[in-house]
Design an enzyme around this catalytic site. Structure first.
Site, PDB file in Angstrom:
ATOM      1  N   GLU A 110       0.789  -1.229   0.000  1.00  0.00           N
ATOM      2  CA  GLU A 110       0.000   0.000   0.000  1.00  0.00           C
ATOM      3  C   GLU A 110       0.826   1.287   0.000  1.00  0.00           C
ATOM      4  O   GLU A 110       0.859   2.026   0.988  1.00  0.00           O
ATOM      5  CB  GLU A 110      -0.972  -0.002   1.185  1.00  0.00           C
ATOM      6  CG  GLU A 110      -1.937  -1.169   1.160  1.00  0.00           C
ATOM      7  CD  GLU A 110      -3.059  -1.043   2.191  1.00  0.00           C
ATOM      8  OE1 GLU A 110      -2.989  -0.158   3.052  1.00  0.00           O
ATOM      9  OE2 GLU A 110      -4.010  -1.836   2.125  1.00  0.00           O
ATOM     10  N   GLU A 163      -5.772  -8.405   0.349  1.00  0.00           N
ATOM     11  CA  GLU A 163      -6.424  -8.065   1.618  1.00  0.00           C
ATOM     12  C   GLU A 163      -7.883  -7.729   1.364  1.00  0.00           C
ATOM     13  O   GLU A 163      -8.217  -6.988   0.436  1.00  0.00           O
ATOM     14  CB  GLU A 163      -5.794  -6.839   2.301  1.00  0.00           C
ATOM     15  CG  GLU A 163      -4.507  -7.101   3.003  1.00  0.00           C
ATOM     16  CD  GLU A 163      -3.954  -5.857   3.708  1.00  0.00           C
ATOM     17  OE1 GLU A 163      -4.755  -5.028   4.199  1.00  0.00           O
ATOM     18  OE2 GLU A 163      -2.726  -5.734   3.748  1.00  0.00           O
TER      19      GLU A 163
HETATM   20  C1  FCB Z   1      -4.717  -2.138   5.305  1.00  0.00           C
HETATM   21  C2  FCB Z   1      -3.358  -2.489   5.857  1.00  0.00           C
HETATM   22  C3  FCB Z   1      -3.389  -3.502   6.982  1.00  0.00           C
HETATM   23  C4  FCB Z   1      -4.560  -3.259   7.902  1.00  0.00           C
HETATM   24  C5  FCB Z   1      -5.833  -3.196   7.102  1.00  0.00           C
HETATM   25  C6  FCB Z   1      -7.081  -3.045   7.941  1.00  0.00           C
HETATM   26  O1  FCB Z   1      -4.692  -0.849   4.801  1.00  0.00           O
HETATM   27  O2  FCB Z   1      -2.531  -2.998   4.847  1.00  0.00           O
HETATM   28  O3  FCB Z   1      -2.166  -3.436   7.655  1.00  0.00           O
HETATM   29  O4  FCB Z   1      -4.348  -2.107   8.626  1.00  0.00           O
HETATM   30  O5  FCB Z   1      -5.771  -2.122   6.204  1.00  0.00           O
END
Ligand code: FCB
Length: 440
Positions: free
Chosen positions: A166, A350
């Site tokens: 990210e 994610e």
């Molecule tokens: C993302 C991050 C992870 C966690 C999730 C909820 O942005 O990569 O570390 O904080 O959100």
């Protein structure tokens, strides 16, 4: 209900994700300080005044945690290496730190789990932060050294390597919005970080390829930006937000150049000669990781660029206050393939939701619903011909949610932070039933 595993291609990878600072416990094992340790030590930065010095004590409890990944039936585990553990001052190798990841990766292999490494998930060594961190062009070479050191020790067993997690959070959230370490609110610092983070990625990919590393990618986050109303001002605000968040990184990575709507404000603050770096940034990749959680609504804000203000949305929300909108995941996967990545394999690296623990800490039916809806959104993208190769739930464990501290609980497994007891929730059991081929 989760959709049956048979709805997905036979080699589709299901996994769970974590990151080093959020679970390991940063205060042990010969690690140096990271800028998350120092950010958290500064009053007012973290909602509950907590830090990651102990977190889930994964540094000591990792065998139990990997057992939980295996016992749920996952194919893969996405984890990150702490730069400050591997190189306490950001440069010098700490054998004890590298040994930890060596054992961890062995532990995955022994359990039949594919190791998906992320080289950096935000815990920048404090010594590098003191030299300007992502504002300093030298970070690119330092970061490439880190990636090569990780590859040299672990590469023979890794299924996949991501350079960064990210970059929007590393650069914009942390240097312009000030929410994450180093907590700056400065357009010039942010603009430099927006470029250097990509330069670091490109430099690292080139160095890793020279070492023979395979299956290289990067993990980007995407968030739907919708206008809050039908005015041209709100539509413009949503477009600028989309350019900064959803286009800046993927366009540069795919050799499409930075988006004009973002360059308007960022361009004057980029380092001189930035155009000469664009070819290096656009290294060929083997896959792209997509993190998706929510959408937000935007209106025009008076005053300074980017003239963007957030407005409350009407959809049901998670514990974070994030709107739940599964179709956004289908939209991003199809949009990426259409506009940017073409045939490049995509992974959902994610997706997940935070949910308060009730009296019964295992009762998380809303999470099961959330996961099911997002898996169906992935299936919809697959049905439209997008090459999605896997889905990783965030997160295996309840953990340290950065500036929100230990309040938000994202885990498939509940963690009692006093006793460090792990208790699988309904969602963990739902995955287990689904991955075993039964009804979830
Ligand atoms: C993302 C991050 C992870 C966690 C999730 C909820 O942005 O990569 O570390 O904080 O959100």
């Amino acid at each position: 209900m989760l959709p049956p595993r048979s709805d997905f291609p036979a080699d589709f990878v299901f996994g769970a994700a974590t990151s080093a600072y959020q679970i390991e416990g940063s205060g042990a094992g010969g690690a140096g300080l990271s800028h998350w340790d120092t950010f958290a030590a500064t009053p007012g930065n973290i909602a509950d005044g907590s830090d990651g010095r102990v977190a889930c004590d994964h540094l000591n409890r990792w065998p139990e945690d990997l057992d939980l990944v295996r016992d749920a039936g996952f194919d893969a585990y996405r984890f990150s290496a702490s730069w400050a553990r591997v190189m306490p001052d950001g440069v010098t190798l700490n054998p004890q730190g590298m040994d930890f990841y060596d054992r961890l990766v062995d532990g995955m292999v022994e359990r039949g789990l594919k190791p998906f490494l992320t080289c950096h998930h935000w815990d920048l060594p404090a010594d590098l932060a003191a030299l300007g961190g992502w504002q300093n062009r030298d970070i690119a070479a330092r970061f490439a050294d880190l990636c090569v050191a990780l590859h040299d020790r672990l590469g023979d067993r890794l299924a996949s390597t991501a350079t960064l997690n990210e970059p929007w959070c590393i650069a914009w959230l942390s240097h312009f919005l000030g929410h994450h370490a180093p907590g700056l609110r400065d357009i010039r610092a942010a603009s430099r970080a927006m470029h250097h983070v990509l330069l670091a990625h490109g430099t690292a990919v080139q160095a890793l390829r020279a070492e023979g590393a395979a299956n290289l990618g990067i993990v980007l986050n995407f968030e739907t930006a919708h206008p809050a109303d039908d005015t041209p001002e709100a539509r413009h605000a949503a477009e600028v937000q989309d350019a900064i968040y959803n286009q800046w990184f993927i366009r540069a990575l795919m050799g499409q150049g930075y988006p004009q709507a973002a360059l308007e404000g960022i361009g004057p603050h980029l380092p001189a000669g930035w155009q000469d770096d664009m070819a290096l940034i656009a290294q060929p990749l083997d896959w792209l990781g997509v993190n998706y959680y929510t959408r937000r609504l935007y209106t025009a804000a008076p005053g300074l660029w980017p003239h963007v203000a957030e407005a409350p949305g009407p959809l049901p929300k998670t514990q974070m206050g994030w709107e739940i909108r599964p179709e956004g995941l289908t939209e991003f996967l199809t949009r990426l393939a259409r506009d940017h990545t073409g045939a490049l394999p995509l992974y959902v690296t994610e997706n997940g939701m935070a949910l308060e623990a009730g009296q019964d800490v295992t009762a998380d039916a809303r999470r099961v619903q959330f996961i099911g809806d997002h898996l169906r959104a992935v299936r919809a993208a697959l049905a439209q011909g997008v090459d999605v190769r896997g889905f990783f739930y965030w997160s295996l464990l309840d953990n340290y949610e950065w500036a929100f501290g230990y309040g938000p609980r994202f885990g498939l497994v509940h963690v009692d932070y006093d006793s460090q007891t792990r208790t699988p929730k309904q969602s963990w059991h739902a995955f287990r039933a689904m991955l075993a081929g039964g009804d979830a």
